[in-house]
Design a protein around this motif. Structure first.
Motif, PDB file in Angstrom:
ATOM      1  N   VAL A 138       0.725  -1.294  -0.166  1.00 22.16           N
ATOM      2  CA  VAL A 138       0.017  -0.043  -0.136  1.00 22.16           C
ATOM      3  C   VAL A 138       0.905   1.445  -0.045  1.00 22.16           C
ATOM      4  O   VAL A 138       0.764   2.169  -0.760  1.00 22.16           O
ATOM      5  N   GLY A 139       2.077   1.339   0.737  1.00 26.30           N
ATOM      6  CA  GLY A 139       2.657   2.384   0.895  1.00 26.30           C
ATOM      7  C   GLY A 139       3.491   2.784  -0.394  1.00 26.30           C
ATOM      8  O   GLY A 139       3.723   4.023  -0.884  1.00 26.30           O
ATOM      9  N   VAL A 140       4.054   1.684  -1.173  1.00 31.65           N
ATOM     10  CA  VAL A 140       4.585   1.834  -2.382  1.00 31.65           C
ATOM     11  C   VAL A 140       3.639   2.330  -3.503  1.00 31.65           C
ATOM     12  O   VAL A 140       4.078   3.180  -4.229  1.00 31.65           O
ATOM     13  N   LYS A 141       2.444   1.746  -3.572  1.00 32.15           N
ATOM     14  CA  LYS A 141       1.791   2.211  -4.689  1.00 32.15           C
ATOM     15  C   LYS A 141       0.834   3.343  -4.407  1.00 32.15           C
ATOM     16  O   LYS A 141       0.673   4.140  -5.272  1.00 32.15           O
ATOM     17  N   GLN A 142       0.681   3.733  -3.181  1.00 31.00           N
ATOM     18  CA  GLN A 142       0.237   5.247  -2.860  1.00 31.00           C
ATOM     19  C   GLN A 142       1.401   6.309  -2.992  1.00 31.00           C
ATOM     20  O   GLN A 142       1.034   7.319  -3.295  1.00 31.00           O
ATOM     21  N   SER A 143       2.708   5.696  -3.255  1.00 29.79           N
ATOM     22  CA  SER A 143       3.602   6.681  -3.508  1.00 29.79           C
ATOM     23  C   SER A 143       3.663   6.936  -4.905  1.00 29.79           C
ATOM     24  O   SER A 143       4.233   7.800  -5.437  1.00 29.79           O
ATOM     25  N   LEU A 283      11.225  17.829  -5.372  1.00 27.26           N
ATOM     26  CA  LEU A 283      11.788  17.233  -3.869  1.00 27.26           C
ATOM     27  C   LEU A 283      10.580  16.926  -3.024  1.00 27.26           C
ATOM     28  O   LEU A 283      10.802  15.914  -2.337  1.00 27.26           O
ATOM     29  N   ALA A 284       9.416  17.620  -3.118  1.00 23.12           N
ATOM     30  CA  ALA A 284       8.309  17.190  -2.636  1.00 23.12           C
ATOM     31  C   ALA A 284       7.865  15.767  -2.941  1.00 23.12           C
ATOM     32  O   ALA A 284       7.522  15.096  -1.865  1.00 23.12           O
ATOM     33  N   GLY A 285       7.945  15.409  -4.214  1.00 23.22           N
ATOM     34  CA  GLY A 285       7.760  14.008  -4.573  1.00 23.22           C
ATOM     35  C   GLY A 285       8.682  12.906  -4.058  1.00 23.22           C
ATOM     36  O   GLY A 285       8.168  11.757  -3.503  1.00 23.22           O
ATOM     37  N   VAL A 286       9.859  13.281  -4.007  1.00 26.39           N
ATOM     38  CA  VAL A 286      10.924  12.313  -3.524  1.00 26.39           C
ATOM     39  C   VAL A 286      10.479  12.233  -1.925  1.00 26.39           C
ATOM     40  O   VAL A 286      10.610  10.759  -1.638  1.00 26.39           O
ATOM     41  N   VAL A 287      10.291  13.316  -1.302  1.00 25.34           N
ATOM     42  CA  VAL A 287      10.433  12.938   0.256  1.00 25.34           C
ATOM     43  C   VAL A 287       8.894  12.325   0.294  1.00 25.34           C
ATOM     44  O   VAL A 287       8.751  11.502   1.083  1.00 25.34           O
ATOM     45  N   GLY A 288       8.144  12.509  -0.372  1.00 29.97           N
ATOM     46  CA  GLY A 288       6.664  12.201  -0.310  1.00 29.97           C
ATOM     47  C   GLY A 288       6.825  10.748  -0.362  1.00 29.97           C
ATOM     48  O   GLY A 288       5.993   9.873   0.437  1.00 29.97           O
ATOM     49  N   VAL A 289       7.559  10.082  -1.446  1.00 33.00           N
ATOM     50  CA  VAL A 289       7.685   8.679  -1.818  1.00 33.00           C
ATOM     51  C   VAL A 289       8.234   7.939  -0.407  1.00 33.00           C
ATOM     52  O   VAL A 289       7.585   7.116   0.001  1.00 33.00           O
ATOM     53  N   ILE A 290       9.398   8.543   0.087  1.00 28.75           N
ATOM     54  CA  ILE A 290       9.922   8.099   1.273  1.00 28.75           C
ATOM     55  C   ILE A 290       9.044   8.089   2.703  1.00 28.75           C
ATOM     56  O   ILE A 290       8.807   6.965   3.223  1.00 28.75           O
ATOM     57  N   GLY A 291       8.367   9.151   2.510  1.00 28.77           N
ATOM     58  CA  GLY A 291       7.220   9.402   3.846  1.00 28.77           C
ATOM     59  C   GLY A 291       6.324   8.333   3.540  1.00 28.77           C
ATOM     60  O   GLY A 291       5.898   7.594   4.736  1.00 28.77           O
ATOM     61  N   ARG A 292       5.691   8.058   2.373  1.00 26.14           N
ATOM     62  CA  ARG A 292       4.474   7.173   2.428  1.00 26.14           C
ATOM     63  C   ARG A 292       4.969   5.578   2.712  1.00 26.14           C
ATOM     64  O   ARG A 292       4.317   4.828   3.114  1.00 26.14           O
ATOM     65  N   VAL A 293       6.156   5.383   2.096  1.00 29.45           N
ATOM     66  CA  VAL A 293       6.795   4.060   2.444  1.00 29.45           C
ATOM     67  C   VAL A 293       6.870   3.790   3.713  1.00 29.45           C
ATOM     68  O   VAL A 293       6.469   2.682   4.661  1.00 29.45           O
ATOM     69  N   SER A 294       7.541   4.836   4.413  1.00 28.71           N
ATOM     70  CA  SER A 294       7.771   4.810   6.004  1.00 28.71           C
ATOM     71  C   SER A 294       6.545   4.811   6.803  1.00 28.71           C
ATOM     72  O   SER A 294       6.470   3.908   8.008  1.00 28.71           O
TER      73      SER A 294
END
Length: 428
Positions: A138-143, A283-294
């Motif tokens: 879920v974290g990966v696909k929501q990213s 940058l927001a996108g990159v951090v967002g991916v990390i955040g959603r997976v975390s």
């Protein structure tokens, strides 16, 4: 198909799930990254530019709110094909030099393409992915939304230098078409879980534990009647679904008010170049991916969704304050910090909402339940940009806009506290 041709869910399936979530938003993120050029070329105001996001997310909200029950009865492949074909068509319409009206139509189609991704991808997870992997996926696909933001925010400004923003849209249109081909292959070769059975053109609940007499979501206990889904008579969704939708609405206002105008803010207020302005969104996108997976990993370990939503709202509130301060004192360092906080917090809300939803809703009703929560988010997405555009165009300018964004996150904080208190009382 022989058994040897089928395989366990792997990178191919995860890629198309992420792609389904990413395909619809890529148009709007691309337009936002090149907003200064579009506004100048078309001779429109900032508020008019905000109408593109309002049209996009307004159509997505209506689609999620009204088409969920219909989607429950259609196959995974048909819904995924709808998403990718419509996303590609929206990008191709941008190429047509017919003025602002054509952009509005393209944005609207991109919004309709976002009517089903959360629901159908959640259902695919319940149908085809083992429980041990599910929340992490879920974290990966929501990213996918943030991957879309990253790709569009970097690709559109760079391509626009050579072939213009319309040419950039044409080049990017190949992405959803490639994802469509990958989807056919992934769904054809990834079997249903043993207990998943077709019902009305889709598949029913695959995991018995989610439909026991009571279902503990980690945040609320849902009675048996809330999880009893009949294929012939739609059941009422539990109250937690509507609470999550309300949080998504409030957070959505702040999210897209920031996403749509962040590059323009950097260019206009801090004198960034068009490419560097687009980099803020990247940058927001990159951090967002990390955040959603975390955040998904935290949920997978049993963290309370409501507690996480409170934390995210507080971080987002701090980020809004830093956007305001960066513009007031013209400190670019504060802008980058604000962008990072925005990515890790407000952009992470979606995965927490979807993970919490999967704890209380079975596969047979997942598309419609996800549609309700996603509709809440998209109504917020639709309101945020047009509201921000009006404020930015007023005498208050960007400072007033960032204050309004902060207020929405303050309301998110208060709602999370109310829900935590109500949940605590229900457990006593």
């Amino acid at each position: 198909m022989t058994n040897s041709e089928q395989k366990a869910p792997g990178v191919g399936l995860l890629t198309v799930l992420l792609g389904a979530v990413a395909a619809g938003p890529i148009l709007l993120y691309g337009l936002s990254a090149t907003s200064d050029s579009i506004i100048a070329e078309l001779g429109i105001s900032e508020a008019q530019f905000g109408l593109l996001a309002t049209a996009c997310f307004g159509c997505a909200a209506v689609g999620n709110a009204t088409l969920g029950r219909l989607a429950d009865r259609h196959s995974d492949l048909s819904l995924m094909a709808f998403i990718f074909v419509l996303s590609a068509l929206a990008l191709l319409l941008v190429v047509v030099p017919a003025g602002f009206g054509m952009l509005l139509l393209a944005a609207s189609l991109a919004g309709i393409a976002q009517s089903f991704p959360n629901g159908v991808t959640n259902r695919i997870l319940l149908e085809r992915v083992p429980t041990a992997k599910r929340i992490g996926w879920v974290g990966v696909k929501q990213s996918g939304v943030q991957v879309s933001q990253l790709v569009a925010s970097l690709a559109f400004p760079v391509l626009a230098i050579g072939i213009g923003w319309r040419g950039a849209a044409l080049a990017v249109a190949i992405i959803p078409l490639l994802l469509l081909v990958m989807t056919w292959q992934a769904l054809r070769t990834t079997p249903l879980l043993p207990m998943a059975n077709p019902v009305g053109g889709t598949t029913a609940e695959a995991d018995a534990p989610d439909t026991n007499a009571t279902t503990d979501s980690g945040d609320a206990t849902v009675p048996a009647e809330a999880t009893d889904r009949s294929p012939t008579r739609p059941a009422r969704h539990p109250g937690m679904v509507w609470a999550l939708a309300a949080f998504g609405l409030l957070n959505g206002v702040g999210v897209q008010a920031t996403n749509v105008y962040m590059p323009l803010f950097a260019v206009r207020e801090l004198d960034f170049s068009l490419v560097l302005g687009g980099t803020t969104a990247a940058l927001a996108g990159v951090v967002g991916v990390i955040g959603r997976v975390s955040w998904a990993r935290r949920m997978a370990k049993g963290a309370s969704g409501l507690h996480l939503l409170l934390i995210l709202a507080l971080i987002a509130l701090l980020g809004a304050g830093l956007f305001l301060t960066a513009g007031t004192f013209r400190w670019s360092v504060l802008l980058w910090i604000a962008v990072a906080l925005h990515g890790i917090s407000a952009l992470g809300v979606s995965v927490v909402l979807m993970s919490a939803l999967m704890r209380v809703i079975p596969a047979s009703s997942m598309v419609s339940a996800s549609g309700i929560v996603t509709a809440g988010m998209f109504f917020g997405f639709a309101l945020g940009p047009v509201g921000m555009g009006l404020l930015v165009s007023s005498v208050g300018g960007f400072p007033l806009g960032w204050i309004a964004v902060g207020i929405t996150y303050l309301l998110c904080t208060l709602l999370a506290l109310v829900l935590l208190r109500a949940n605590s009382r229900s457990r006593q």
